[in-house]
Design a protein around this motif. Structure first.
Motif, mmCIF file in Angstrom:
data_model
loop_
_atom_site.group_PDB
_atom_site.id
_atom_site.type_symbol
_atom_site.label_atom_id
_atom_site.label_comp_id
_atom_site.label_asym_id
_atom_site.label_seq_id
_atom_site.Cartn_x
_atom_site.Cartn_y
_atom_site.Cartn_z
ATOM 1 N N PRO A 74 0.798 -1.233 0.000
ATOM 2 C CA PRO A 74 0.000 0.000 0.000
ATOM 3 C C PRO A 74 0.831 1.284 0.000
ATOM 4 O O PRO A 74 0.428 2.282 -0.548
ATOM 5 C CB PRO A 74 -0.825 -0.099 1.275
ATOM 6 N N GLY A 75 2.007 1.278 0.607
ATOM 7 C CA GLY A 75 2.818 2.491 0.685
ATOM 8 C C GLY A 75 3.843 2.619 -0.414
ATOM 9 O O GLY A 75 4.655 3.521 -0.394
ATOM 10 N N SER A 76 3.827 1.745 -1.400
ATOM 11 C CA SER A 76 4.855 1.790 -2.433
ATOM 12 C C SER A 76 4.634 2.967 -3.369
ATOM 13 O O SER A 76 3.535 3.493 -3.495
ATOM 14 C CB SER A 76 4.882 0.477 -3.226
ATOM 15 N N VAL A 77 5.694 3.367 -4.049
ATOM 16 C CA VAL A 77 5.641 4.534 -4.931
ATOM 17 C C VAL A 77 4.752 4.249 -6.140
ATOM 18 O O VAL A 77 4.132 5.142 -6.685
ATOM 19 C CB VAL A 77 7.070 4.919 -5.383
ATOM 20 N N GLU A 78 4.647 2.996 -6.555
ATOM 21 C CA GLU A 78 3.865 2.654 -7.741
ATOM 22 C C GLU A 78 2.356 2.606 -7.475
ATOM 23 O O GLU A 78 1.593 2.328 -8.379
ATOM 24 C CB GLU A 78 4.321 1.304 -8.304
ATOM 25 N N ASP A 79 1.940 2.827 -6.258
ATOM 26 C CA ASP A 79 0.530 2.766 -5.910
ATOM 27 C C ASP A 79 -0.232 3.866 -6.669
ATOM 28 O O ASP A 79 0.065 5.050 -6.498
ATOM 29 C CB ASP A 79 0.372 2.973 -4.399
ATOM 30 N N LYS A 81 -0.106 8.035 -6.296
ATOM 31 C CA LYS A 81 0.341 8.916 -7.384
ATOM 32 C C LYS A 81 -0.716 9.977 -7.684
ATOM 33 O O LYS A 81 -0.399 11.137 -7.919
ATOM 34 C CB LYS A 81 0.631 8.101 -8.641
ATOM 35 N N LYS A 82 -1.994 9.575 -7.654
ATOM 36 C CA LYS A 82 -3.073 10.527 -7.903
ATOM 37 C C LYS A 82 -3.100 11.589 -6.804
ATOM 38 O O LYS A 82 -3.277 12.778 -7.074
ATOM 39 C CB LYS A 82 -4.405 9.776 -7.947
ATOM 40 N N GLU A 83 -2.900 11.149 -5.571
ATOM 41 C CA GLU A 83 -2.889 12.090 -4.446
ATOM 42 C C GLU A 83 -1.701 13.043 -4.535
ATOM 43 O O GLU A 83 -1.830 14.242 -4.274
ATOM 44 C CB GLU A 83 -2.830 11.299 -3.141
ATOM 45 N N GLU A 84 -0.533 12.526 -4.936
ATOM 46 C CA GLU A 84 0.641 13.384 -5.091
ATOM 47 C C GLU A 84 0.437 14.398 -6.204
ATOM 48 O O GLU A 84 0.827 15.563 -6.069
ATOM 49 C CB GLU A 84 1.874 12.530 -5.382
ATOM 50 N N LEU A 85 -0.177 13.974 -7.308
ATOM 51 C CA LEU A 85 -0.440 14.898 -8.408
ATOM 52 C C LEU A 85 -1.409 15.993 -7.969
ATOM 53 O O LEU A 85 -1.202 17.171 -8.266
ATOM 54 C CB LEU A 85 -1.006 14.144 -9.616
ATOM 55 N N ARG A 86 -2.456 15.601 -7.250
ATOM 56 C CA ARG A 86 -3.418 16.585 -6.742
ATOM 57 C C ARG A 86 -2.736 17.570 -5.796
ATOM 58 O O ARG A 86 -2.986 18.779 -5.865
ATOM 59 C CB ARG A 86 -4.559 15.862 -6.034
ATOM 60 N N SER A 87 -1.874 17.064 -4.930
ATOM 61 C CA SER A 87 -1.153 17.940 -3.996
ATOM 62 C C SER A 87 -0.237 18.897 -4.744
ATOM 63 O O SER A 87 -0.168 20.087 -4.427
ATOM 64 C CB SER A 87 -0.330 17.107 -3.018
#
Length: 55
Positions: free
Chosen positions: A4-9, A13-19
């Motif tokens: 669940p905590g991997s970078v490929e999740d 990635k969607k949450e990081e893009l939104r942030s």
């Protein structure tokens, strides 16, 4: 298997893009306006107290 905590999740990635988009499209312009307005206010108040700059 993805953890669940991997970078490929994809959810992460969607949450990081939104942030990232929130920070670049909202926070940077807001902070820029606040900094410039604050500086202008400080200059205005200092001139109100000590008078305009003179030679």
């Amino acid at each position: 298997m993805m953890q669940p905590g991997s970078v490929e999740d994809p959810q992460r990635k969607k949450e990081e893009l939104r942030s990232f988009l929130f920070l670049t499209a909202v926070m940077v312009p807001v902070l820029s306006v606040v900094v410039v307005a604050g500086y202008g206010f400080i200059v205005w108040m200092s001139q109100l107290i000590s008078g305009p700059p003179s030679h």
